[in-house]
Design an enzyme around this catalytic site. Sequence first.
Site, short mmCIF file in Angstrom:
data_model
loop_
_atom_site.label_atom_id
_atom_site.label_comp_id
_atom_site.label_asym_id
_atom_site.label_seq_id
_atom_site.Cartn_x
_atom_site.Cartn_y
_atom_site.Cartn_z
N GLU A 264 7.14 3.39 -3.42
CA GLU A 264 7.08 4.18 -4.66
C GLU A 264 5.62 4.34 -5.10
O GLU A 264 4.87 3.38 -5.08
CB GLU A 264 7.86 3.49 -5.78
CG GLU A 264 7.99 4.37 -7.01
CD GLU A 264 8.72 3.70 -8.17
OE1 GLU A 264 9.37 4.41 -8.96
OE2 GLU A 264 8.62 2.47 -8.29
N GLY B 167 3.93 -5.19 -10.15
CA GLY B 167 4.55 -6.46 -10.51
C GLY B 167 5.76 -6.73 -9.64
O GLY B 167 6.00 -7.84 -9.17
N ALA B 168 6.54 -5.67 -9.41
CA ALA B 168 7.73 -5.77 -8.58
C ALA B 168 8.17 -4.36 -8.21
O ALA B 168 7.71 -3.38 -8.80
CB ALA B 168 8.86 -6.50 -9.31
N ASN C 211 13.36 -1.78 -4.69
CA ASN C 211 14.00 -1.34 -3.45
C ASN C 211 15.47 -1.78 -3.44
O ASN C 211 15.78 -2.94 -3.69
CB ASN C 211 13.30 -1.96 -2.24
CG ASN C 211 11.81 -1.86 -2.32
OD1 ASN C 211 11.23 -0.79 -2.37
ND2 ASN C 211 11.15 -3.03 -2.33
N HIS D 107 14.67 -6.46 -15.16
CA HIS D 107 14.19 -5.08 -15.10
C HIS D 107 14.48 -4.46 -13.72
O HIS D 107 15.01 -3.35 -13.63
CB HIS D 107 12.69 -5.07 -15.39
CG HIS D 107 12.04 -3.72 -15.33
ND1 HIS D 107 11.59 -3.07 -16.45
CD2 HIS D 107 11.76 -2.89 -14.29
CE1 HIS D 107 11.07 -1.90 -16.11
NE2 HIS D 107 11.15 -1.78 -14.80
N GLU D 108 14.15 -5.19 -12.67
CA GLU D 108 14.34 -4.65 -11.33
C GLU D 108 15.82 -4.51 -10.98
O GLU D 108 16.22 -3.55 -10.30
CB GLU D 108 13.63 -5.52 -10.29
CG GLU D 108 12.14 -5.68 -10.51
CD GLU D 108 11.41 -4.36 -10.69
OE1 GLU D 108 11.76 -3.39 -10.00
OE2 GLU D 108 10.49 -4.30 -11.52
N HIS E 271 17.40 -1.39 -12.30
CA HIS E 271 17.13 -0.22 -11.47
C HIS E 271 18.17 -0.05 -10.36
O HIS E 271 18.32 1.06 -9.82
CB HIS E 271 15.76 -0.36 -10.80
CG HIS E 271 14.62 0.03 -11.66
ND1 HIS E 271 14.54 1.22 -12.33
CD2 HIS E 271 13.45 -0.63 -11.96
CE1 HIS E 271 13.41 1.30 -13.00
NE2 HIS E 271 12.73 0.18 -12.79
N GLU F 219 12.05 3.97 -15.78
CA GLU F 219 11.27 2.84 -16.28
C GLU F 219 11.52 2.53 -17.75
O GLU F 219 11.56 1.38 -18.15
CB GLU F 219 9.79 3.09 -16.02
CG GLU F 219 9.44 3.26 -14.55
CD GLU F 219 9.85 2.08 -13.67
OE1 GLU F 219 10.19 1.01 -14.21
OE2 GLU F 219 9.84 2.25 -12.44
#
Length: 792
Positions: free
Chosen positions: A143, A282-283, A286, A318-319, A322, A341
Amino acid sequence: MSSAATQNPAEERELLPTNVAPVHYDLLLAPDLDALTYTGEVRINVRIVEETSTIVLHSNELELLEATISSDGAAALTASKIVLQKEDETAHVHFGQALPAGSEATLFIAFRGVLNDLMVGFYRSKYTDAQGAEKYLATTQFEPTDARRAFPCWDEPMQKATFAVTLRVREGLTALSNMDVAAEAAAADGLKEVRFSTTPVMSTYLLAFVVGELDFIEARTSGKHNGRQIPCRVYTTPGKSAQGRFALDVAVQVLEYFADVFGIAYALPKLDQIAIGDFEAGAMENWGLVTYREVALLVDDASTSSRARQQVAYVVSHELAHQWFGNLVTMEWWSELWLNEGFATWVGTLAVDHVFPEYHVWTQFLVDDLQRALALDALRSSHPIQVPVRRSAEISQIFDAISYSKGASAIRMLSSYIGLDSFFRGVRAYLKKHQYANASTRDLWDALSEASGVDVTAFMAIWTGTIGYPILSVTELSGGSQIEVRQNRYLSAGSAADAEDQTLWWVPLRITTSDAPSQATDDVLSTRSATYNVSAEAQWYKLNRDTVGIYRVKYPPGAVANLATAVAAGKLDVNDRIGVIADAASLASSGHSNTTDFLTLLRAYRDETEFVVWQEIVLRLDALQSAWADEPTAIGQICALARSLYSPLAQRLGWDAASGEDSLASRLRALAIRAAGFAGDQAVIDEALRRVSAFFAGDRSVFNTDTLRAAFAVAVRAGGRAEFDQVKAYYLDPANPVDQQLAALSSLGFTTDTALLEELFVFALGDRVRNQDLHQAILAVNTHGSNRARLW
């Protein structure tokens, strides 16, 4: 259709031609961790939408060795030439005859590349093993537009396809990708081939693979809301897997929580998370293989600070958000980045609040996200939440506090207005309708409008499509029984010119008074000004109850005095205390009010007990001190005021943890020590120097995990060569937890010794500080006036 990149007239987007569309990728990669190179082959099933003899796809920094295309059992055609266009990162593959419209074909490309050290594409990350030997693993960061650095592809969010990945690696290495392993077989020369199951339809930027010597720990979710138990693992370089336990525990809870609130089960058969030593972001979310900086995933139960532990919980949440919002449903183009985001920032905070209510993360959100967004968006150089993006080179510019923090704040404001139940009904409908596809901001607004019965588009389009936010100026009328509220654009540089002040925002006022402090009106200001009733008998009134709205408020002097009295008497909730002091400080800084008004209000906070309120106060006084850095008299006065606030707090809290205190109390102690020490409290400075000396003499009990960072900073600032060298050595010791190493590194920038400062610059730019951590070493330099000029 032209074989060149096409433009979308709506935004003049530079996109690939649409005459050929990818359907499925079979990708084979063979990384060599000794030579730091790799070879690859990709077979892409494509649809020929319009007749063409040229296929254009993305490729960057790759050597394309050969290309063929075969269709409907016919003999394969070999490319007559392959032309690489470096400027737009494309490969133009020319064939000797036209490919007929409506046909399906398989494009084969053989290629090779370098495992670069740029932390993008397919790259190498260095680590040191238990014997002290330097080694590498191979990992990815795609990304926004770096899948094209790893293999030739249609590298745009809307060009979704399925992927079957095979990794040919040395025996003894672990190979990971988005999906579970479908088969593993021995290959020649001590290699093995690991074939992964085919992914769902997805965008290229979410593909990932990792190869290296790895350890892992694992657990499973409960399956309560996913309908099955999801196997989850945390991978690390050898010897660190135990530090992944906290993140793993968070993941198994949050995966079930999101399946519940989103109403859709997690889509993949497994979830892996991995800590990478060299990692720019930060992360990265995927799908099924989430990658992190080590500091964002690993927790040492004995040594990691509560601040870092909470950050791990948030980043994981947060990840994982997604996995639905971004992966299952993907923005149609990068101008919609905030959909990914902003939403993940908001709902990630919601998840942490669900799992760890003791963190009080929504209060911290006001400082970490809302105020951060307001500061950036008050600049003339800001941009709207939803910003046009024309070409790939522009995308990285919008990964900022506007897309993340202002986007999240807009969602918080909206969800508060329509209610969480209506909000999540709309979100569930949005996800269900657009799963495995792409969507736009308008699609989300339509779903929320239908769920709530409110025309969300009518007012939220202003917030996402317009730069800036308003200042609300309050005027008292009719003896205090009414107030007039007027909106204008707020700028940190002063009043906006007429040409800059054309927007009329939709502003939920949420007026509350001392008569009913737990209630707020549902008044909305959508014109330039309007009049509202308040109780003339109320001791105080306040707009923006709970600090939910995205705006500043300027009160008349009498109202400010009444709010100060209410603060001192403990009559305002913590979120409102933060909002009052943040607005007052910002208005003083921008010239909308006098600095003396802010300082007078500040004295009402002397007996404040909440960490997050003090965090906001410290940030505001630090900013004031920075603004007056070249005025010694003013600095002396500001430091005196700071000591009058911080020294009693530091004295009351002491240095050692009280029995049973929570993490926020521990963080408040650390904040008080640093703030008082930096303000010149000699008792705090002396104690910091004494404890740092004892710590490096072997007494590790003198600090807890939170006070260590504060003491290092105070000791380096007030000390000399001895303290600087000790803290630097602590950073360099790999046995220390990564968050504490970074705390030590960031403390070095507080030195006031010019010789040590020069030494720091050389050290930070050398090979002993990872590129991703360079800012940690020099950020603090900017906080000291005499050092700032040397930095720039």
